[in-house]
Design a protein around this motif. Structure first.
Motif: not given
Length: 299
Positions: A133, A197-198, A206, A208
């Motif tokens: 990621f 994320r998180d 998240a 994205t």
């Protein structure tokens, strides 16, 4: 590198530390070495998502408020209110500023400038937190004594197991936002592998996509032009998902990504579409969306 020296030795309204004397660390009391300054910064800030790493339950009010402090002067005021330790003394987690990667980078940049090293902060992506990621991340770029430009990540200076010198990252370790944009637009990378994320340690939270990469492409040249915004700042028409991107949005960022030099970037930044206006939207992690008036330096 004369232009870099002239542009990035000077403090901005965001990086200006003000008077360090009442923190027990006038300029003469600070180290000049970038690595020692990175170590100092690592011991003054705890990331909002690092509570578990340090075994520290961060108070909710600090999670909400600290990292919305966009100026180094505010950051230092908060540190001063929590302890009378000198700036050069490591602090336990409960006495630290609760920030984000941008705050580590900006404080490092501020202290580098204050001690005579030209520096700026950069916004892009890294895979050393998760190899699958591209995590949104901010680092410092500074002028080394040998005249080369180097990248530093004060957040991982110590306490993280990283396979590189944290004050001399390779250009592969840190992916510039414009390079990420080109990779996504050319089909060489999945836009969903870029973002956060998180967020702040909250499992499953998240953001994205290509819209997120676009936002970083806007934030990075802003920082390079003296407007060191927060990680969730944006301006203009709201774009919060890929479906909101228009052909004009894509064309503007394609133009930014095609720029090949610093002078050309500055000329492009005169276009009001990528430039930061006086009033922006800040999507705060805990306080919702709000409008903010900035201290924006003008050429």
């Amino acid at each position: 590198m004369d232009d870099f020296h002239g542009r990035y030795l000077k403090q901005t309204p965001y990086s200006d530390p003000g008077d360090l004397g009442d923190l027990g660390a006038g300029i003469t009391g600070l180290p000049r070495d970038p690595g020692r300054l990175a170590s100092l910064v690592r011991d003054l800030i705890i990331h909002r998502g690092e509570g578990g790493r340090f075994g520290h339950a961060i108070p909710v009010q600090r999670l909400r408020d600290d990292a919305e402090s966009r100026y180094v002067g505010e950051l230092l005021r908060i540190l001063r209110s929590r302890s009378d330790r000198p700036l050069t003394a490591p602090r336990p987690p409960e006495e630290r500023f609760v920030g984000t990667c941008r705050d580590f980078a900006l404080l490092h940049c501020s202290l580098l400038r204050a001690t005579g090293t030209p520096a700026r902060i950069r916004c892009g992506f890294v895979t050393y937190f998760d190899e699958d990621f591209h995590a949104d991340h901010w680092i410092t770029e500074y002028l080394a004594p040998d005249g080369s430009l180097r990248l530093a990540d004060p957040q991982v200076h110590h306490g993280y197991d990283v396979p590189f010198d944290p004050v001399d990252l390779s250009r592969e370790a840190f992916l510039q936002a414009v390079d990420a944009w080109r990779m996504c637009r050319e089909g060489r990378a999945d836009p969903e592998s870029f973002g956060v994320r998180d967020l702040n340690g909250i499992a499953g939270l998240a953001y994205t996509g290509l819209w997120f990469v676009r936002a970083d492409v806007r934030r990075d040249p802003a920082a390079r032009n003296g407007v060191e915004v927060l990680p969730r700042d944006d301006w203009g028409r709201p774009v919060l998902d890929d479906g909101s991107l228009t052909e004009e949005d894509l064309a503007v960022i394609d133009a930014v990504a095609a720029v090949s030099g610093e002078a050309e970037l500055r000329r492009l930044y005169e276009d009001p579409r990528p430039a930061v206006p006086d009033e922006i939207t800040s999507c705060t992690a805990y306080g919702g969306v709000r409008r903010v008036t900035l201290s924006v330096p003008r050429a």
